[in-house]
Design a protein around this motif. Structure first.
Motif, PDB file in Angstrom:
ATOM      1  N   GLY A  92       0.788  -1.222   0.000  1.00  0.00           N
ATOM      2  CA  GLY A  92       0.000   0.000   0.000  1.00  0.00           C
ATOM      3  C   GLY A  92       0.819   1.269   0.000  1.00  0.00           C
ATOM      4  N   PHE A  93       0.153   2.357  -0.373  1.00  0.00           N
ATOM      5  CA  PHE A  93       0.737   3.687  -0.387  1.00  0.00           C
ATOM      6  C   PHE A  93      -0.282   4.680   0.161  1.00  0.00           C
ATOM      7  CE2 PHE A  93       2.909   1.366  -3.700  1.00  0.00           C
ATOM      8  CZ  PHE A  93       4.219   1.809  -3.646  1.00  0.00           C
ATOM      9  N   PHE A  94       0.203   5.679   0.897  1.00  0.00           N
ATOM     10  CA  PHE A  94      -0.647   6.802   1.264  1.00  0.00           C
ATOM     11  C   PHE A  94      -0.897   7.647   0.015  1.00  0.00           C
ATOM     12  CE2 PHE A  94       2.036   6.095   5.128  1.00  0.00           C
ATOM     13  CZ  PHE A  94       1.035   5.632   5.966  1.00  0.00           C
ATOM     14  N   ARG A 165      -3.071   0.447  -3.649  1.00  0.00           N
ATOM     15  CA  ARG A 165      -2.058  -0.445  -4.206  1.00  0.00           C
ATOM     16  C   ARG A 165      -2.101  -0.345  -5.730  1.00  0.00           C
ATOM     17  NH1 ARG A 165      -3.940  -4.920  -6.507  1.00  0.00           N
ATOM     18  NH2 ARG A 165      -1.908  -5.935  -6.251  1.00  0.00           N
ATOM     19  N   PHE A 166      -1.073  -0.916  -6.388  1.00  0.00           N
ATOM     20  CA  PHE A 166      -0.992  -0.910  -7.848  1.00  0.00           C
ATOM     21  C   PHE A 166      -0.584  -2.296  -8.333  1.00  0.00           C
ATOM     22  CE2 PHE A 166      -0.264   3.398  -6.439  1.00  0.00           C
ATOM     23  CZ  PHE A 166      -1.023   4.153  -7.312  1.00  0.00           C
ATOM     24  N   ASN A 168       1.295  -2.941 -10.865  1.00  0.00           N
ATOM     25  CA  ASN A 168       2.700  -2.922 -11.267  1.00  0.00           C
ATOM     26  C   ASN A 168       3.423  -1.793 -10.541  1.00  0.00           C
ATOM     27  OD1 ASN A 168       5.179  -3.133 -12.551  1.00  0.00           O
ATOM     28  ND2 ASN A 168       4.486  -2.104 -14.418  1.00  0.00           N
ATOM     29  N   GLU A 169       3.997  -2.096  -9.382  1.00  0.00           N
ATOM     30  CA  GLU A 169       4.686  -1.065  -8.605  1.00  0.00           C
ATOM     31  C   GLU A 169       5.941  -0.574  -9.316  1.00  0.00           C
ATOM     32  OE1 GLU A 169       5.438  -1.976  -4.554  1.00  0.00           O
ATOM     33  OE2 GLU A 169       3.328  -2.377  -4.076  1.00  0.00           O
ATOM     34  N   GLN A 170       6.551  -1.444 -10.136  1.00  0.00           N
ATOM     35  CA  GLN A 170       7.738  -1.005 -10.881  1.00  0.00           C
ATOM     36  C   GLN A 170       7.383   0.062 -11.920  1.00  0.00           C
ATOM     37  OE1 GLN A 170      10.900  -1.673 -10.411  1.00  0.00           O
ATOM     38  NE2 GLN A 170      10.573  -3.130  -8.755  1.00  0.00           N
ATOM     39  N   GLY A 171       6.109   0.112 -12.301  1.00  0.00           N
ATOM     40  CA  GLY A 171       5.680   1.083 -13.297  1.00  0.00           C
ATOM     41  C   GLY A 171       5.422   2.468 -12.724  1.00  0.00           C
ATOM     42  N   LEU A 172       5.443   2.610 -11.397  1.00  0.00           N
ATOM     43  CA  LEU A 172       5.248   3.922 -10.791  1.00  0.00           C
ATOM     44  C   LEU A 172       6.435   4.824 -11.125  1.00  0.00           C
ATOM     45  CD1 LEU A 172       3.939   2.917  -7.249  1.00  0.00           C
ATOM     46  CD2 LEU A 172       2.599   3.646  -9.219  1.00  0.00           C
ATOM     47  N   GLN A 173       6.151   6.091 -11.340  1.00  0.00           N
ATOM     48  CA  GLN A 173       7.198   7.054 -11.692  1.00  0.00           C
ATOM     49  C   GLN A 173       7.602   7.845 -10.455  1.00  0.00           C
ATOM     50  OE1 GLN A 173       6.140   9.687 -14.871  1.00  0.00           O
ATOM     51  NE2 GLN A 173       7.977  10.943 -14.670  1.00  0.00           N
ATOM     52  N   ALA A 181       4.229   8.935  -8.940  1.00  0.00           N
ATOM     53  CA  ALA A 181       3.069   9.213  -9.787  1.00  0.00           C
ATOM     54  C   ALA A 181       2.552   7.890 -10.334  1.00  0.00           C
ATOM     55  CB  ALA A 181       3.454  10.152 -10.924  1.00  0.00           C
ATOM     56  N   ALA A 182       1.246   7.815 -10.572  1.00  0.00           N
ATOM     57  CA  ALA A 182       0.643   6.554 -11.003  1.00  0.00           C
ATOM     58  C   ALA A 182       1.083   6.150 -12.404  1.00  0.00           C
ATOM     59  CB  ALA A 182      -0.883   6.673 -10.946  1.00  0.00           C
TER      60      ALA A 182
END
Length: 247
Positions: A92-94, A165-166, A168-173, A181-182
């Motif tokens: 997770g992320f805030f 959550r996402f 693909n966390e590796q795809g976050l910028q 960024a998403a």
């Protein structure tokens, strides 16, 4: 074509990039929620032209700085005693509101903003489950944050911290050292959020290991530099001999 020099130059460029990534990791060893980065190198094959040998020349392998991946292993959770600090256990992320739109972070070192909102280190408003800033009134003095992110005071429930959550966390910028960024992905609510009040998740950088990695990269850079210098001396020597024969 001066293949040996170009090959070692590609290695030097890649090695310099690796050192820069490691140095950035070291600089953020104490940054809450920071994720270490790692470069990915690959072999780029090219064919020599205008050389004696097989048809179309031989293949030459260059070092290729292909990408950088993020180590998403969680950092250690440290107790701070600050009732507004929150650490995430698990995924997770805030979500925080910035001038560029919603951004996401693992850094849970929060505080009370001048406008009465819960804000992060940079003053960005922390968003609740409805995507709105979380307001804390001056008479809300006894703040309690439960494991699912629900915030209460002696006056009742103030809201619930949004955790997403996402796929693909590796795809976050990455934007700076704490925000992401998403990058076109749709954030999804974490079904069973787990948070710890009065604690902060630290960086996942292990300083000793990172220093060891930096020293190894420096030695490899020096070896490549020495090879390039010897290759330059060899070429100069060959040129000098040719000029002496023609004199």
């Amino acid at each position: 074509m001066d293949s040996p020099s170009y090959i070692i130059l590609s290695r030097l460029t890649s090695q310099l990039r690796a050192s820069q990534v490691t140095a950035h990791n070291l600089a953020n060893a104490d940054t809450p929620g920071f994720r270490a980065a790692r470069p990915i190198f690959a072999e780029h094959l090219a064919r020599q032209g205008r050389v004696e040998g097989p048809r179309e020349g031989r293949e030459v392998a260059y070092a290729w700085d292909r990408a950088t991946w993020r180590d998403n292993q969680a950092g250690a959770i440290t107790r701070t005693g600050n009732s507004l600090d929150v650490a995430i256990q698990g995924e997770g992320f805030f979500t925080v509101e910035t001038s560029r739109g919603e951004r996401f972070t693992r850094a849970g070192r929060f505080a009370m903003g001048a406008n009465g909102q819960l804000v992060d280190h940079h003053g960005h408003a922390v968003l609740n489950a409805n995507g709105q800033p979380i307001a804390i009134a001056p008479n809300d003095t006894q703040i309690e944050i439960s494991g699912d992110g629900t915030i209460r005071s002696e006056n009742g429930v103030l809201g619930r911290i949004r955790l997403v959550r996402f796929d693909n966390e590796q795809g976050l910028q990455a934007e700076g050292d704490r925000l992401f960024a998403a990058a076109g992905q749709e954030p999804q609510e974490v079904p069973q959020p787990r948070m710890v009040q009065g604690a902060v998740e630290g960086s996942n950088v292990v300083s000793v290991l990172e220093m060891t990695r930096m020293m190894a990269e420096l030695r490899e850079f020096q070896m490549a530099t020495q090879f390039l210098e010897r290759e330059s001396d060899r070429q100069q020597s060959a040129i000098d001999r040719l000029l002496r024969r023609r004199a």
